[in-house]
Design a protein around this motif. Sequence first.
Motif, short mmCIF file in Angstrom:
data_model
loop_
_atom_site.label_atom_id
_atom_site.label_comp_id
_atom_site.label_asym_id
_atom_site.label_seq_id
_atom_site.Cartn_x
_atom_site.Cartn_y
_atom_site.Cartn_z
N VAL A 47 0.84 -1.20 0.00
CA VAL A 47 0.00 0.00 0.00
C VAL A 47 0.87 1.25 0.00
O VAL A 47 0.64 2.20 -0.75
CB VAL A 47 -0.95 0.00 1.21
CG1 VAL A 47 -1.71 1.31 1.29
CG2 VAL A 47 -1.90 -1.17 1.13
N ALA A 50 2.37 1.72 -3.39
CA ALA A 50 1.40 2.22 -4.36
C ALA A 50 1.13 3.71 -4.17
O ALA A 50 1.05 4.48 -5.12
CB ALA A 50 0.09 1.44 -4.24
N LEU A 51 1.02 4.13 -2.88
CA LEU A 51 0.78 5.54 -2.61
C LEU A 51 1.97 6.40 -3.02
O LEU A 51 1.82 7.49 -3.55
CB LEU A 51 0.48 5.73 -1.11
CG LEU A 51 -0.86 5.18 -0.62
CD1 LEU A 51 -0.94 5.28 0.90
CD2 LEU A 51 -2.02 5.93 -1.26
N ARG A 55 1.07 4.42 -8.53
CA ARG A 55 0.68 3.31 -9.40
C ARG A 55 0.33 2.09 -8.54
O ARG A 55 0.62 2.03 -7.35
CB ARG A 55 1.84 2.94 -10.35
CG ARG A 55 2.31 4.08 -11.22
CD ARG A 55 3.36 3.58 -12.22
NE ARG A 55 4.48 2.94 -11.55
CZ ARG A 55 5.54 3.60 -11.08
NH1 ARG A 55 5.61 4.89 -11.22
NH2 ARG A 55 6.53 2.95 -10.48
N SER A 57 -2.55 0.71 -7.61
CA SER A 57 -3.75 0.63 -6.77
C SER A 57 -4.71 -0.39 -7.36
O SER A 57 -5.24 -0.19 -8.45
CB SER A 57 -4.42 2.02 -6.70
OG SER A 57 -3.55 2.94 -6.08
N ASP A 91 -7.98 5.79 -10.56
CA ASP A 91 -6.80 5.10 -11.09
C ASP A 91 -6.76 3.63 -10.70
O ASP A 91 -5.94 2.88 -11.23
CB ASP A 91 -5.52 5.78 -10.59
CG ASP A 91 -5.39 7.21 -11.10
OD1 ASP A 91 -5.87 7.47 -12.22
OD2 ASP A 91 -4.84 8.06 -10.37
N ALA A 92 -7.60 3.22 -9.77
CA ALA A 92 -7.55 1.84 -9.28
C ALA A 92 -8.07 0.87 -10.33
O ALA A 92 -8.93 1.20 -11.16
CB ALA A 92 -8.34 1.70 -8.00
N THR A 116 -3.07 -4.34 -2.42
CA THR A 116 -2.83 -2.91 -2.25
C THR A 116 -4.05 -2.26 -1.59
O THR A 116 -4.09 -2.07 -0.38
CB THR A 116 -2.49 -2.24 -3.59
OG1 THR A 116 -3.55 -2.49 -4.53
CG2 THR A 116 -1.19 -2.78 -4.14
N LEU A 117 -5.08 -1.92 -2.38
CA LEU A 117 -6.26 -1.30 -1.77
C LEU A 117 -7.02 -2.27 -0.88
O LEU A 117 -7.55 -1.90 0.16
CB LEU A 117 -7.18 -0.78 -2.87
CG LEU A 117 -6.71 0.47 -3.60
CD1 LEU A 117 -7.64 0.81 -4.74
CD2 LEU A 117 -6.59 1.65 -2.64
N ARG A 138 -7.24 -5.50 5.09
CA ARG A 138 -7.99 -4.77 4.07
C ARG A 138 -8.81 -5.77 3.26
O ARG A 138 -8.49 -6.08 2.10
CB ARG A 138 -7.02 -3.99 3.18
CG ARG A 138 -6.14 -3.02 3.93
CD ARG A 138 -5.13 -2.30 3.05
NE ARG A 138 -4.25 -3.24 2.36
CZ ARG A 138 -3.20 -3.81 2.90
NH1 ARG A 138 -2.91 -3.59 4.19
NH2 ARG A 138 -2.43 -4.63 2.20
N VAL A 297 -11.53 1.37 -0.81
CA VAL A 297 -10.88 2.51 -1.46
C VAL A 297 -10.74 3.68 -0.50
O VAL A 297 -9.70 4.35 -0.46
CB VAL A 297 -11.66 2.93 -2.72
CG1 VAL A 297 -11.14 4.24 -3.28
CG2 VAL A 297 -11.58 1.83 -3.78
N ARG A 299 -10.81 3.48 2.79
CA ARG A 299 -10.27 3.03 4.07
C ARG A 299 -11.26 3.24 5.22
O ARG A 299 -10.93 3.81 6.27
CB ARG A 299 -8.95 3.77 4.36
CG ARG A 299 -7.87 3.46 3.33
CD ARG A 299 -6.62 4.31 3.53
NE ARG A 299 -5.61 3.91 2.58
CZ ARG A 299 -4.60 3.07 2.85
NH1 ARG A 299 -4.49 2.54 4.05
NH2 ARG A 299 -3.70 2.78 1.92
#
Length: 361
Positions: A47, A50-51, A55, A57, A91-92, A116-117, A138, A297, A299
């Motif tokens: 995560v 990605a943040l 990229r 996500s 973008d996810a 990731t997400l 998650r 997405v 959180r």
Amino acid sequence: MADVAAAAHVSTASVSRVVNDASGVSPQTREHVRQVIARLGYRPDPVARALASGRGSVVDLFVVDDAAIFGSSPYYGRVTAGILQELAGGDAQLRVHVVEKPGAAALLEQIADTVTLGAILINVAPALATAFHARCDRVVSMGRSAPAVPFVDMENADGAYAAVMHLHKTGRRRIAALHGQEGNPCADARREGYGRAVRDLGLADISAIGKLRRESGHELTLRLLAEEPGVDALVVGCDLMATGAMQALADAGLRVPQDVAVVGFDDSVIAVCTTPPLSSVHQPVEAMAAAATRALVHRQLAPHWRRVFPAVLQVRQSSADARHLGVPAAQRREGTEPTGADAAIWPGSRAGTAVGDRRQR
């Protein structure tokens, strides 16, 4: 990464190059950093990566089922549509994993460190969902799972209860049920709602259990007709299963709804394509999948997070009132009331007052 850099006496940029297998680091330094990474047990946070990069996500959809079923089932298509609708404009991306039971544990283990997400689980056994949740919090299950695992669901038991009450009010008294397989939380809840309804009405519990498949609905209905020839209504675990049941009734020379009324579950596109159109308990699959995606997405997840949607019975011609369909007088019942086609019944409404009364007790 800073801890690794300090222990290896190199810069964080060098550690980053090693982790990402990039150039700019000597072979000796690369090997030294890898040894330090192994000793410290360092593992990149997907995560955070990605943040930082903007990229990667991804929402992972993990389904335990046969790939052919995934491709043909309206339910999975609706789940996918709900996720994509929620991700639209961002973008996810969506990544889909479909695996049969024997390979589920290994694949879950493999993807736990790459999420990731977050991940959305379907048909994952509670023990596996618990193990996955312990490594990756998650996660949201479509349908109830283990107690600690967040989930989205609908009031399946209330939906089945309302279906039985509707059929009883339209004159049916031998109301059978075709349930999904045991261990499926949605099928279990629908079975519980059906059982409670027939007990409240003083009716016989006439049940058969099989897979939520068209073929299973056909096979179970033929078997049920042989064992219980007086059945005048069916509550079926899903619309796909109901199409098999309706085909079996036609094969046996029985008319829907004149001889046997049918109510399905899901209110998918199938329900309006059958002949006659199928009454069905509406399951807002797209909205449920979107809610799960939104929670990941944005959180929003917390321990024991859940979102439960109400059940709504959509009445169509497959369960029309028996008193107005030329049913023999011996099969007619006093005290019933007609329910028109294409009517929506919420548990607790006039057509579903038994559910409302039960909630108030």
